[in-house]
Design a protein around this motif. Sequence first.
Motif, PDB file in Angstrom:
ATOM      1  N   LEU A  15      52.244  16.058  36.311  1.00 55.47           N
ATOM      2  CA  LEU A  15      50.312  15.878  36.292  1.00 55.47           C
ATOM      3  C   LEU A  15      49.812  15.454  37.423  1.00 55.47           C
ATOM      4  O   LEU A  15      49.819  13.866  36.826  1.00 55.47           O
ATOM      5  CB  LEU A  15      49.962  15.990  34.891  1.00 55.47           C
ATOM      6  CG  LEU A  15      48.620  15.283  33.801  1.00 55.47           C
ATOM      7  CD1 LEU A  15      47.752  16.375  34.004  1.00 55.47           C
ATOM      8  CD2 LEU A  15      48.481  13.963  33.249  1.00 55.47           C
ATOM      9  N   LEU A  16      48.646  15.606  38.088  1.00 56.62           N
ATOM     10  CA  LEU A  16      47.990  15.337  38.889  1.00 56.62           C
ATOM     11  C   LEU A  16      46.752  14.498  38.469  1.00 56.62           C
ATOM     12  O   LEU A  16      46.162  15.576  38.285  1.00 56.62           O
ATOM     13  CB  LEU A  16      48.430  15.899  40.100  1.00 56.62           C
ATOM     14  CG  LEU A  16      49.276  15.951  41.365  1.00 56.62           C
ATOM     15  CD1 LEU A  16      50.336  16.834  40.626  1.00 56.62           C
ATOM     16  CD2 LEU A  16      48.607  16.172  42.562  1.00 56.62           C
ATOM     17  N   ASP A  17      46.266  13.647  37.997  1.00 51.46           N
ATOM     18  CA  ASP A  17      44.998  12.816  37.120  1.00 51.46           C
ATOM     19  C   ASP A  17      44.504  12.650  38.558  1.00 51.46           C
ATOM     20  O   ASP A  17      44.624  11.439  38.748  1.00 51.46           O
ATOM     21  CB  ASP A  17      45.346  12.128  36.727  1.00 51.46           C
ATOM     22  CG  ASP A  17      44.077  12.163  35.203  1.00 51.46           C
ATOM     23  OD1 ASP A  17      43.139  12.442  35.947  1.00 51.46           O
ATOM     24  OD2 ASP A  17      43.836  11.831  34.054  1.00 51.46           O
ATOM     25  N   GLY A  18      43.038  13.251  38.418  1.00 53.63           N
ATOM     26  CA  GLY A  18      42.156  13.289  39.859  1.00 53.63           C
ATOM     27  C   GLY A  18      41.290  12.126  39.032  1.00 53.63           C
ATOM     28  O   GLY A  18      40.824  11.640  40.222  1.00 53.63           O
ATOM     29  N   ARG A  19      41.339  12.199  37.597  1.00 60.65           N
ATOM     30  CA  ARG A  19      40.480  10.680  37.469  1.00 60.65           C
ATOM     31  C   ARG A  19      41.146   9.927  37.499  1.00 60.65           C
ATOM     32  O   ARG A  19      39.935   8.367  38.256  1.00 60.65           O
ATOM     33  CB  ARG A  19      40.147  11.456  35.311  1.00 60.65           C
ATOM     34  CG  ARG A  19      39.630  12.760  35.316  1.00 60.65           C
ATOM     35  CD  ARG A  19      39.570  12.535  34.054  1.00 60.65           C
ATOM     36  NE  ARG A  19      41.437  12.710  34.098  1.00 60.65           N
ATOM     37  CZ  ARG A  19      41.416  13.199  32.542  1.00 60.65           C
ATOM     38  NH1 ARG A  19      40.773  13.876  31.684  1.00 60.65           N
ATOM     39  NH2 ARG A  19      43.067  12.722  31.965  1.00 60.65           N
ATOM     40  N   THR A  20      42.366   9.447  37.458  1.00 60.49           N
ATOM     41  CA  THR A  20      42.359   8.630  38.004  1.00 60.49           C
ATOM     42  C   THR A  20      43.840   8.610  39.766  1.00 60.49           C
ATOM     43  O   THR A  20      43.774   7.580  39.798  1.00 60.49           O
ATOM     44  CB  THR A  20      43.290   7.487  36.774  1.00 60.49           C
ATOM     45  OG1 THR A  20      44.598   8.759  36.745  1.00 60.49           O
ATOM     46  CG2 THR A  20      42.568   7.867  35.661  1.00 60.49           C
ATOM     47  N   HIS A  21      43.394   9.318  39.967  1.00 58.17           N
ATOM     48  CA  HIS A  21      44.763   9.293  41.219  1.00 58.17           C
ATOM     49  C   HIS A  21      45.730   8.990  41.144  1.00 58.17           C
ATOM     50  O   HIS A  21      46.602   8.528  41.579  1.00 58.17           O
ATOM     51  CB  HIS A  21      43.682   8.538  41.975  1.00 58.17           C
ATOM     52  CG  HIS A  21      43.717   9.795  44.031  1.00 58.17           C
ATOM     53  ND1 HIS A  21      42.855  10.318  44.162  1.00 58.17           N
ATOM     54  CD2 HIS A  21      44.510   8.931  44.736  1.00 58.17           C
ATOM     55  CE1 HIS A  21      43.170  10.506  45.470  1.00 58.17           C
ATOM     56  NE2 HIS A  21      44.688   9.812  45.254  1.00 58.17           N
ATOM     57  N   THR A  22      46.613   9.153  39.533  1.00 53.31           N
ATOM     58  CA  THR A  22      48.381   8.410  39.570  1.00 53.31           C
ATOM     59  C   THR A  22      48.354   9.773  38.685  1.00 53.31           C
ATOM     60  O   THR A  22      48.124  11.251  39.106  1.00 53.31           O
ATOM     61  CB  THR A  22      47.557   7.820  38.430  1.00 53.31           C
ATOM     62  OG1 THR A  22      46.857   8.672  37.310  1.00 53.31           O
ATOM     63  CG2 THR A  22      47.106   6.576  38.564  1.00 53.31           C
ATOM     64  N   THR A  23      49.874  10.209  39.084  1.00 53.67           N
ATOM     65  CA  THR A  23      50.593  11.464  39.293  1.00 53.67           C
ATOM     66  C   THR A  23      51.631  11.049  37.855  1.00 53.67           C
ATOM     67  O   THR A  23      52.844  10.163  38.192  1.00 53.67           O
ATOM     68  CB  THR A  23      52.187  11.664  40.250  1.00 53.67           C
ATOM     69  OG1 THR A  23      50.606  11.646  40.973  1.00 53.67           O
ATOM     70  CG2 THR A  23      52.256  12.892  40.076  1.00 53.67           C
ATOM     71  N   ALA A  24      51.948  12.036  37.473  1.00 54.33           N
ATOM     72  CA  ALA A  24      52.982  11.328  36.338  1.00 54.33           C
ATOM     73  C   ALA A  24      53.537  12.614  35.839  1.00 54.33           C
ATOM     74  O   ALA A  24      53.394  13.586  35.761  1.00 54.33           O
ATOM     75  CB  ALA A  24      52.254  10.646  34.388  1.00 54.33           C
ATOM     76  N   LEU A  25      55.002  11.838  35.733  1.00 60.08           N
ATOM     77  CA  LEU A  25      56.375  12.659  35.770  1.00 60.08           C
ATOM     78  C   LEU A  25      56.415  13.456  34.003  1.00 60.08           C
ATOM     79  O   LEU A  25      56.499  12.055  33.459  1.00 60.08           O
ATOM     80  CB  LEU A  25      57.482  12.752  36.623  1.00 60.08           C
ATOM     81  CG  LEU A  25      58.841  13.646  36.304  1.00 60.08           C
ATOM     82  CD1 LEU A  25      58.428  15.043  36.664  1.00 60.08           C
ATOM     83  CD2 LEU A  25      60.300  13.237  37.009  1.00 60.08           C
ATOM     84  N   PHE A  26      56.268  14.012  33.548  1.00 56.62           N
ATOM     85  CA  PHE A  26      57.296  14.533  32.266  1.00 56.62           C
ATOM     86  C   PHE A  26      58.414  15.333  31.769  1.00 56.62           C
ATOM     87  O   PHE A  26      58.664  16.731  32.539  1.00 56.62           O
ATOM     88  CB  PHE A  26      56.086  14.982  31.180  1.00 56.62           C
ATOM     89  CG  PHE A  26      54.675  14.553  31.437  1.00 56.62           C
ATOM     90  CD1 PHE A  26      54.531  13.278  29.815  1.00 56.62           C
ATOM     91  CD2 PHE A  26      54.230  14.408  32.224  1.00 56.62           C
ATOM     92  CE1 PHE A  26      53.108  12.960  30.172  1.00 56.62           C
ATOM     93  CE2 PHE A  26      52.826  14.047  32.540  1.00 56.62           C
ATOM     94  CZ  PHE A  26      52.577  13.305  31.557  1.00 56.62           C
ATOM     95  N   VAL A  27      59.839  14.868  31.611  1.00 57.37           N
ATOM     96  CA  VAL A  27      61.104  15.411  31.732  1.00 57.37           C
ATOM     97  C   VAL A  27      61.975  15.581  29.898  1.00 57.37           C
ATOM     98  O   VAL A  27      61.357  13.944  29.008  1.00 57.37           O
ATOM     99  CB  VAL A  27      61.572  14.557  32.657  1.00 57.37           C
ATOM    100  CG1 VAL A  27      61.577  14.787  33.384  1.00 57.37           C
ATOM    101  CG2 VAL A  27      61.898  12.740  32.558  1.00 57.37           C
TER     102      VAL A  27
END
Length: 428
Positions: free
Chosen positions: A67-79
């Motif tokens: 997930l690339l979140d443009g609102r917070t400019h962060t990237t999260a991985l879900f596994v």
Amino acid sequence: MKSMYDVAYWFPTEEFATRRERVFEQIGPTACALLQGGGPVRGFEVFRQTNEFFYLCGVETPQAYLLLDGRTHTTALFVPGGNTETLGLDAVYGLDMLEEKLTGITMLYTPYAPPEGRVECRDVLQLYARTVAKDPWDGEVSRGARFRARLNAVLPRAELRDLTPILDALRVIKSPREIELMRYTGKLTGLAVKAALQATAPGLREYQLGAIADGLYRDGGARREGYCAIIASGANIWDGHYNRNDCLLTDGDLVLMDYAPDVCNYTNDIGRMWPVNGTFSAQQRELYGFIVEYHKALLKRLRPGALPREVLAETAEEMRGLLEQTTFSKPIYAEATQKALDFRGHLSHPVGMAVHDVGSYFDVPMQVGLVISIDPMLWVPEEQLYIRVEDTIVITENGCEVLTSHVPFEIAEIEALMKAKVSLVKEP
């Protein structure tokens, strides 16, 4: 100690961060992007991450989501389980947290094109999808379609957009690290094809040449092949994507080999032809020799700023002059070479994470970092003859670099190599 089997050997975390930053620039500060990685493997297959997912994070875990979140400019991985290497990502969660993290998204980008997995490229996957759709007894729904349907259910008010064009445009021009990796895959490709060439002899089977390549690829750090091998001899060459590779090599025939490895999700592309007995016949020299000259004429015109259609037109004009000075042994050969002048596919396709890589390049000036296949070819349908010479090149500041240059294509050089044979035939 880093191994060439590891992602970090070829790409630091900064490489993936740069790619993600370009996605953020394209989707804007109010949108998000979500990618679904490769699913679990069936049977005893070795997992290989899909190209678009790997391109943005390098994670090789099955059933992962990014997930690339443009609102917070962060990237999260879900596994599954939430445990894996972060590779420079901002956070890692279990799959149970994904729906919660999607809450509030009003615009979401996700790829619509079929994801490329092991020995897959988009054109083949799209053909597969069309074939399945025509079967009234099948009705298969793709994993990607199920994923998008799930997103629509979870985010009924969100606008869903296609991320594919953004990723395709990014993948067309390779970074210096991508080029270095492809330079390496090109070296492995050339060494393997050269070794197969030198082992060729009447009585061997096509797959034995492939076995030589497989061994060199694995020794060189490749996990598997980049695409299904084409090792065609004699009449099999007429089938442009022949892959049975089980026929005997016969004295007097030609061999076509098109095969490259997969190293860290990147491959290469090559096409070489040579005589089974080590010596080109007079007629083989006519047609193959013409394509060799075509190949060289194309290579010297490849440069940044050049339009592919202009390169083809200029090359065709040079080859037209050569044909005016050439006498062929058969009228059908002269006709075949004339028809080759109008063929657009001599500048064939991008190469990168897939052998037929994504993105468009033909209608714009070539840029530094563009990696494509140069593949002049001709057909003689009356005799079912097909001739080609293929290399993968990268556009450089001063012209181009041939990434698959480790095996020659000139007639004299091929014949000289074949005189120094490496025999695969065991003495009784």
